[in-house]
Design a protein around this motif. Sequence first.
Motif, PDB file in Angstrom:
ATOM      1  N   GLU A 550       0.842  -1.205   0.000  1.00 22.62           N
ATOM      2  CA  GLU A 550       0.000   0.000   0.000  1.00 22.62           C
ATOM      3  C   GLU A 550       0.871   1.247   0.000  1.00 22.62           C
ATOM      4  OE1 GLU A 550      -3.953   1.634   0.128  1.00 22.62           O
ATOM      5  OE2 GLU A 550      -3.183  -0.379  -0.235  1.00 22.62           O
ATOM      6  N   ILE A 551       1.950   1.250   0.783  1.00 24.19           N
ATOM      7  CA  ILE A 551       2.853   2.396   0.823  1.00 24.19           C
ATOM      8  C   ILE A 551       3.551   2.563  -0.517  1.00 24.19           C
ATOM      9  CG2 ILE A 551       4.988   3.266   1.866  1.00 24.19           C
ATOM     10  CD1 ILE A 551       4.046   1.950   4.495  1.00 24.19           C
ATOM     11  N   ARG A 552       3.995   1.456  -1.096  1.00 22.43           N
ATOM     12  CA  ARG A 552       4.682   1.539  -2.388  1.00 22.43           C
ATOM     13  C   ARG A 552       3.772   2.110  -3.453  1.00 22.43           C
ATOM     14  NH1 ARG A 552       6.127  -2.620  -6.984  1.00 22.43           N
ATOM     15  NH2 ARG A 552       4.348  -3.752  -6.195  1.00 22.43           N
ATOM     16  N   LEU A 553       2.523   1.674  -3.466  1.00 21.96           N
ATOM     17  CA  LEU A 553       1.625   2.032  -4.556  1.00 21.96           C
ATOM     18  C   LEU A 553       0.975   3.396  -4.369  1.00 21.96           C
ATOM     19  CD1 LEU A 553      -0.092  -1.444  -4.987  1.00 21.96           C
ATOM     20  CD2 LEU A 553       1.737  -0.482  -6.374  1.00 21.96           C
ATOM     21  N   ARG A 554       0.752   3.791  -3.116  1.00 26.20           N
ATOM     22  CA  ARG A 554      -0.009   5.029  -2.893  1.00 26.20           C
ATOM     23  C   ARG A 554       0.719   6.048  -2.030  1.00 26.20           C
ATOM     24  NH1 ARG A 554      -3.501   0.817  -3.025  1.00 26.20           N
ATOM     25  NH2 ARG A 554      -5.243   0.970  -4.478  1.00 26.20           N
ATOM     26  N   GLY A 555       1.903   5.708  -1.531  1.00 29.85           N
ATOM     27  CA  GLY A 555       2.615   6.639  -0.677  1.00 29.85           C
ATOM     28  C   GLY A 555       2.344   6.375   0.797  1.00 29.85           C
ATOM     29  N   GLU A 556       3.218   6.914   1.625  1.00 26.46           N
ATOM     30  CA  GLU A 556       3.162   6.651   3.061  1.00 26.46           C
ATOM     31  C   GLU A 556       2.143   7.543   3.762  1.00 26.46           C
ATOM     32  OE1 GLU A 556       6.139   8.244   5.991  1.00 26.46           O
ATOM     33  OE2 GLU A 556       6.911   6.203   5.774  1.00 26.46           O
ATOM     34  N   ASN A 557       1.474   6.968   4.788  1.00 23.83           N
ATOM     35  CA  ASN A 557       0.722   7.808   5.712  1.00 23.83           C
ATOM     36  C   ASN A 557       1.007   7.314   7.123  1.00 23.83           C
ATOM     37  OD1 ASN A 557      -1.422   6.021   6.828  1.00 23.83           O
ATOM     38  ND2 ASN A 557      -2.120   5.928   4.705  1.00 23.83           N
ATOM     39  N   PRO A 558       0.855   8.182   8.129  1.00 19.03           N
ATOM     40  CA  PRO A 558       1.283   7.835   9.504  1.00 19.03           C
ATOM     41  C   PRO A 558       0.591   6.601  10.061  1.00 19.03           C
ATOM     42  CG  PRO A 558       0.896  10.198   9.301  1.00 19.03           C
ATOM     43  CD  PRO A 558       0.408   9.582   8.022  1.00 19.03           C
ATOM     44  N   GLU A 559      -0.687   6.403   9.743  1.00 18.97           N
ATOM     45  CA  GLU A 559      -1.415   5.277  10.308  1.00 18.97           C
ATOM     46  C   GLU A 559      -0.859   3.949   9.806  1.00 18.97           C
ATOM     47  OE1 GLU A 559      -6.008   3.543  10.485  1.00 18.97           O
ATOM     48  OE2 GLU A 559      -5.594   5.530   9.656  1.00 18.97           O
TER      49      GLU A 559
END
Length: 807
Positions: A550-559
């Motif tokens: 999910e981080i790779r495809l859409r970018g990082e978020n804190p949660e």
Amino acid sequence: MTPPTRLRLVRLALGLLAMALSLFGQVRHAGATGLLLPADGSLGPLAIRSHRVSVAIHERVAETRVVQVFRNQTNRVLEGTYIFPLPPGASVSGFAMTVNGRRVEGSVLEANEARSIYEGIVARMRDPGLVEYMGGNLFRARVFPIPASGDQTVELRFTQTVDYQAGTIHYRYPLRTSGPQARTMEDFTLSATLEASAPIRAVYSPTHRIDTTRRGARQATVGFELGNAVLDRDFDLYYTLADSDVGMSVLTHRGAGEDGYFLMMLAPRSESTEREVIGKDILFVCDTSGSMAGEKMTHARQALRAWVSRLNPDDTFNVLRFSTDVESFSESSINASPENRARAIRFIDGFEASGGTAISPALTQALEVPVRRGAPRTIVFLTDGMPTVGETNTTSIIRLAAERNAGRAQIFTFGLGDDVNTTFLDLLAQQNRGSADYARSGAEMATLLDGFYNRIAFPMLADLRLALRGADAFDIYPRDLGTLYRGGQLVVTGRYRTAGSATVALTATVASQETPRTFEWPVSMAAREPANDFIPRVWATRKVGYLLDEIRLRGENPEIRESVVQLARRFGIVTPYTSYLVTEESAPAPEQPVMDMPMSQTIQTGRRHGSVNDLVNNAAPRAPAAASPAPSRAPSSERDDFRAFQSLNGAGPGGRVSGGSGASAGFARPSTTVAAPSAAPVMQAAPPPPSVDATGEAGRRVANRLRDLREAEQVDVGAGGTRFVAGHSLVLRGGTWTEDNLPTGARVLRVRAMARSWFTLLRLRPALREVLSVGHSLRFRLDNGRIIEVSDAAPDTADSEIEAFLR
């Protein structure tokens, strides 16, 4: 992209590298299998040249035959003792060894006598890894003479009753070994034949990647083979028995005061009639752009011809090719009659490579083909490049495909060559209930396509939907269950809150029925179950894979980041956000941030090696500070892996990041660079990568690594400087295996390794065998109020103090 964003993204790349690589140091492994111990106390166990196991399980009785070949690497004749830890309830049915033509006899020692033998061996060798099987029976035989610089073959047979619970049979072969004999000089091979009066359904090993061959509904053969094998875990095998159309079995694990974990195995019958196979509706979409010229096009035509010729009579199909334009074989899906298949093959034979790459128009046209009622739609999409005609923004292409996929078609993407964007193809497949695979050459792609067709040729259950009623289940993986095929199986992991009676309900499309069918099974979800402790780590590995993807495809978020950190720290999974810094107490702070080196070396030593850009550019590393000598340079395979994982850039399906050129550009120095052995792990930042994109070998390796995490079925013993042992997440710091997040203010029991107090602790708490087998120096939690420390320097604590501490 801002420098902080680049820092987070490259941290993701480094973390995946750490998951793929191991340390340069030795890590002790727990347990023991058959060992040949020289009588000379100055020598360790003899090396294992080969280790071969054959198992025959009929109903609930297993006969195991072990053939081990040991190598005497000394130049003198030796005398020794062969020992083998017998599983609970096992009886030896044969021991075959001849020395100078004379048969050697052996004996079985009961648990108490066996324990004293093991304690003597452990004390002599100072190897805690040998305590794993204390408490069970032991087979022992004297061996003499063992020829100088020669081999000694030992054959052992034993019979046991295997565990059986709720339709699931469990077989375990003791294999864990420590020291030099933890790796075979040649091969480790295990084969098992399974026979039962009820049909055999799912066959699963959480410890080894097995091959399964079925011979009818009631027989199966399992195989595993590896050269120079590391014997770091026991071999576990589970298989389910069921007379129903679909076999289902649930294993659970639940610790005190926490939600439970479950692992569910689902499998249809391995034999079926034509009427029980769902007719497929399959669309082949093939790239015929100019870059496909030559062997790529040759192998693509060959693979498509094979697919069309193997279609089932009840299947429907269509073929589309795209370059600058899109051309379809038929306006709609047609029956797979011999005449239609012959016409389609002639259409495929006419493919010529030329023009651009119209990916978006090809997907649009494929998704507009009407779906046949009651048939699962499958789209096989083959390309070797990026979109150059029509819509070229990959994010827009993915969004449009999802909007137009009203028929819930599964899209399976296959990327060929070095120009495909794996982030784009991964996301296109995942958002449309499929998967992605990649190949370097046309020949490799043809092999992939052939294997893929073999898996999906006979759909038995489509559009699967699973419910665990009455258990309050959550966090279930995989998220989309897809389709079950003949001979296939599905392993599902998840969590549950409510113990007691529950019902598993599986709803699916089946052949010859217009409405979906629901299968139901009553199950019992344990309120407390210490067994099956591999399940939490399988579940956690899958979830981490989904979150990192999910981080790779859409970018990082804190949660999402926090979820990865919590899972990784609890279960000892190395990730980009839990990269533990290991430092010696007296080591001076390096001049540059420690994460400026390959992560595998950071975990091991915490000393400077070379910069990220040094490795990317394959240049020599900068000289380390004189007071902190560098370890040897990473081998070229590690440098290649680093370059591969560095392409995991989090830029989304567009797949490109422009990073800074210097190793310290936009780099925030860690607040702490030197830590005492007992200090908390230090989170390290990382320099930005050079400009990279998710293509070629880099993209392929990243995509395959993340897929392995999402689909994990086997449990790793640990990666790098971490181990997950018996529920303890251990980190190697300052030479001590230390459990993460130890409670402050807790009572501490200090025990000297291999001394009388150490054996007393084992006797009073046999459940600690596995964690104590990790090494001579460790700190771990007994519970939230008590910590146990083991070291060579600790006092030999009195038995009464140990007993009082454990009360």
